[in-house]
Design an enzyme around this catalytic site. Structure first.
Site, PDB file in Angstrom:
ATOM      1  CG  HIS A  56      -0.229  -0.320   2.514  1.00 51.68           C
ATOM      2  ND1 HIS A  56       0.690   0.552   3.058  1.00 51.68           N
ATOM      3  CD2 HIS A  56      -0.275  -1.393   3.354  1.00 51.68           C
ATOM      4  CE1 HIS A  56       1.156   0.061   4.179  1.00 51.68           C
ATOM      5  NE2 HIS A  56       0.598  -1.137   4.390  1.00 51.68           N
ATOM      6  CG  HIS A  75       4.301  -1.645   2.032  1.00 48.73           C
ATOM      7  ND1 HIS A  75       2.994  -2.075   1.969  1.00 48.73           N
ATOM      8  CD2 HIS A  75       4.852  -2.300   3.079  1.00 48.73           C
ATOM      9  CE1 HIS A  75       2.772  -2.968   2.927  1.00 48.73           C
ATOM     10  NE2 HIS A  75       3.875  -3.114   3.626  1.00 48.73           N
TER      11      HIS A  75
HETATM   12  P1  AMP Z   1       5.113  -4.971   6.484  1.00 47.88           P
HETATM   13  O1  AMP Z   1       4.862  -5.386   5.065  1.00 47.88           O
HETATM   14  O2  AMP Z   1       3.874  -4.751   7.274  1.00 47.88           O
HETATM   15  O3  AMP Z   1       6.121  -5.861   7.155  1.00 47.88           O
HETATM   16  O4  AMP Z   1       5.787  -3.550   6.406  1.00 47.88           O
HETATM   17  C1  AMP Z   1       6.971  -3.340   5.679  1.00 47.88           C
HETATM   18  C2  AMP Z   1       7.548  -1.997   6.029  1.00 47.88           C
HETATM   19  O5  AMP Z   1       6.631  -0.973   5.667  1.00 47.88           O
HETATM   20  C3  AMP Z   1       7.828  -1.845   7.523  1.00 47.88           C
HETATM   21  O6  AMP Z   1       9.054  -1.156   7.696  1.00 47.88           O
HETATM   22  C4  AMP Z   1       6.650  -1.048   7.989  1.00 47.88           C
HETATM   23  O7  AMP Z   1       6.926  -0.270   9.137  1.00 47.88           O
HETATM   24  C5  AMP Z   1       6.399  -0.159   6.793  1.00 47.88           C
HETATM   25  N1  AMP Z   1       5.015   0.310   6.815  1.00 47.88           N
HETATM   26  C6  AMP Z   1       3.892  -0.451   6.913  1.00 47.88           C
HETATM   27  N2  AMP Z   1       2.796   0.325   6.956  1.00 47.88           N
HETATM   28  C7  AMP Z   1       3.228   1.608   6.916  1.00 47.88           C
HETATM   29  C8  AMP Z   1       2.573   2.893   6.930  1.00 47.88           C
HETATM   30  N3  AMP Z   1       1.253   3.017   7.027  1.00 47.88           N
HETATM   31  N4  AMP Z   1       3.353   3.993   6.862  1.00 47.88           N
HETATM   32  C9  AMP Z   1       4.697   3.893   6.788  1.00 47.88           C
HETATM   33  N5  AMP Z   1       5.369   2.726   6.750  1.00 47.88           N
HETATM   34  C10 AMP Z   1       4.651   1.593   6.818  1.00 47.88           C
END
Ligand code: AMP
Length: 287
Positions: free
Chosen positions: A34, A37
């Site tokens: 999203h 990311h």
């Molecule tokens: P995930 O796929 O949930 O493991 O997230 C991958 C990376 O994207 C991690 O470093 C998360 O902190 C970051 N991330 C996920 N959601 C958000 C968001 N809403 N805003 C900023 N970074 C995000």
């Protein structure tokens, strides 16, 4: 954009680029991408010659009763989004490639991981650190990009990088939110329409605590109580795992808001766990 599946191929590409003087930014994700990311991918694009995005749903960081099996997997869509955001290498290792038979070593987090997410999800941060360590060794980036959305994860990974002398630099990017304030998350897809509208009360509760602080409140427990009050009123959560005002570096609770602090929170809406956080600054003068 090249799709890379094998760790050896990933490392060879990066090493060749580096030999030619290129710098490399790396964004690890679990997919179902999203804007949160993609904001990291775009920043890596601005700051480096080559951008690697990994999509790997890491079994090690899920508890036995958590959502590993039903975690959303949308690799084709993710690839399209990544290409548009400027990714060069879309890294998709298999579970077997990351954890081959006989795999037995892991990275043990320190006390930063013991509270909050670490307390509710035993073993979670060991799983995160182990996979991040492995991915850093496969990709060998100049910069690792993480989101402030997972504040404790960023802190725990930063501690590992410092404590274990990892050469990459860590960049932590701000939380990207939906129009109504809900922090973007792949897990938001689990929410029914009714749960989704309650979930919008989560950021509102953190905002209410921030407003109280702006009005001069300094007592940390009072600020937490205000967040919980608004949570119960507007989000009607099915559970509050924690709401805590902490020191942004140590993640230990503070008694009073004397300098910038972090309000960390996790709730359950239906079967879905949501986390969010917000920096609070003390208002000067009044109390
Ligand atoms: P995930 O796929 O949930 O493991 O997230 C991958 C990376 O994207 C991690 O470093 C998360 O902190 C970051 N991330 C996920 N959601 C958000 C968001 N809403 N805003 C900023 N970074 C995000």
């Amino acid at each position: 954009m090249k799709i890379v599946r094998r760790p050896a191929a990933m490392r060879a590409l990066v090493r060749e680029a580096r030999r030619r003087g290129k710098t490399v930014g790396f964004v690890p994700t679990m997919g179902a991408l999203h804007e949160g990311h993609l904001s990291l991918v775009r920043r890596a694009r601005r700051e480096h010659d080559r951008v690697v995005v990994s999509v790997f749903v890491n079994p090690l960081q899920f508890g036995p009763r958590e959502d590993f099996r039903r975690y959303p997997r949308e690799t084709r869509r993710d690839a399209t989004l990544c290409r548009a955001a400027g990714c060069d290498w879309f890294y998709l290792p298999s579970v077997r490639a990351v954890y081959p038979e006989g795999f037995e070593t892991s990275v043990a987090p320190g006390p930063l991981a013991s509270r909050w997410e670490g307390a509710v999800r035993p073993g979670h941060f060991a799983g995160v650190l182990t996979v991040v360590m492995k991915l850093l060794n496969m990709v060998e980036p100049d910069t690792l990009y993480l989101g402030q959305k997972d504040a404790q994860q960023a802190a725990v990974v930063g501690a590992m990088m410092r404590d274990l002398d990892l050469p990459a630099r860590l960049a932590v990017a701000p939380i990207v939110r939906e129009r109504d304030g809900l922090a973007m998350s792949s897990r938001n897809a689990y929410l029914s329409p009714e749960e989704r509208s309650r979930a919008a009360g989560f950021p509102r509760a953190l905002a209410a605590a921030a407003a109280l602080a702006r009005g001069g409140a300094r007592d940390a427990r009072r600020i937490e109580r205000e967040a919980k009050r608004v949570l119960r009123l507007v989000a009607k959560p099915d559970g509050i795992d924690y709401v805590a005002l902490v020191d942004p570096r140590t993640l230990q609770p503070v008694a009073r808001l004397e300098r910038r602090a972090l309000l960390l929170a996790a709730i359950r809406v239906g079967r879905t766990r949501l986390i969010d956080n917000r920096f609070l600054t003390p208002s000067r003068g009044k109390r």
